[in-house]
Scaffold this motif. Sequence first.
Motif, PDB file in Angstrom:
ATOM      1  N   UNK A  17       0.645  -1.124   0.164  1.00  0.00           N
ATOM      2  CA  UNK A  17       0.158  -0.404   0.019  1.00  0.00           C
ATOM      3  C   UNK A  17       0.584   1.353  -0.189  1.00  0.00           C
ATOM      4  N   UNK A  18      -0.069   2.271  -0.422  1.00  0.00           N
ATOM      5  CA  UNK A  18       0.820   3.787  -0.511  1.00  0.00           C
ATOM      6  C   UNK A  18       0.295   4.354   0.389  1.00  0.00           C
ATOM      7  N   UNK A  28      -7.423  11.381   4.359  1.00  0.00           N
ATOM      8  CA  UNK A  28      -5.867   9.872   3.428  1.00  0.00           C
ATOM      9  C   UNK A  28      -6.353   8.908   3.244  1.00  0.00           C
ATOM     10  N   UNK A  29      -5.541   8.582   2.066  1.00  0.00           N
ATOM     11  CA  UNK A  29      -6.499   7.037   1.684  1.00  0.00           C
ATOM     12  C   UNK A  29      -5.326   5.893   1.407  1.00  0.00           C
ATOM     13  N   UNK A  30      -5.345   4.899   1.725  1.00  0.00           N
ATOM     14  CA  UNK A  30      -4.281   3.695   1.292  1.00  0.00           C
ATOM     15  C   UNK A  30      -4.967   3.548  -0.294  1.00  0.00           C
ATOM     16  N   UNK A  31      -3.336   3.215  -1.113  1.00  0.00           N
ATOM     17  CA  UNK A  31      -3.510   3.244  -3.080  1.00  0.00           C
ATOM     18  C   UNK A  31      -3.211   1.688  -2.940  1.00  0.00           C
ATOM     19  N   UNK A  35      -7.209  -0.195  -6.374  1.00  0.00           N
ATOM     20  CA  UNK A  35      -8.207   1.031  -5.462  1.00  0.00           C
ATOM     21  C   UNK A  35      -7.632   1.355  -4.654  1.00  0.00           C
ATOM     22  N   UNK A  36      -8.354   1.707  -3.698  1.00  0.00           N
ATOM     23  CA  UNK A  36      -7.963   2.491  -2.411  1.00  0.00           C
ATOM     24  C   UNK A  36      -8.967   2.403  -1.562  1.00  0.00           C
ATOM     25  N   UNK A  37      -8.642   2.502  -0.611  1.00  0.00           N
ATOM     26  CA  UNK A  37      -9.229   2.253   1.077  1.00  0.00           C
ATOM     27  C   UNK A  37      -9.164   3.837   1.187  1.00  0.00           C
ATOM     28  N   UNK A  38     -10.578   4.427   1.851  1.00  0.00           N
ATOM     29  CA  UNK A  38     -10.623   5.845   1.895  1.00  0.00           C
ATOM     30  C   UNK A  38     -10.505   5.443   3.641  1.00  0.00           C
TER      31      UNK A  38
END
Length: 91
Positions: A17-18, A28-31, A35-38
């Motif tokens: 993740x980034x 903040x999000x985890x890319x 996809x992406x986690x908000x």
Amino acid sequence: MSAPVAADACPRVSRRFRLQWEEAQSVWVLLYPEGMVKLNQSAGEILRRCDGSRTVPAIVADLELAFGASGLAGDVAKFLELARGQQWIEM
């Protein structure tokens, strides 16, 4: 149920993740490739301190200082257990 996160652990965001500030949404999000986690504010603040150099108590102390709060250790530990289960962090 996963084992508790050890106090001397130095969690860091997983290489899968980034962690990134998403200006358009002010979160903040985890890319990751799919996809992406908000993240909510609390999750973002905890994860941005998971840099692999701070122990769990140091993360808690920094959060308590930054937000003028106390007694956050239990909530931070629960979140880190969840984050480890989701493979967002590594120890």
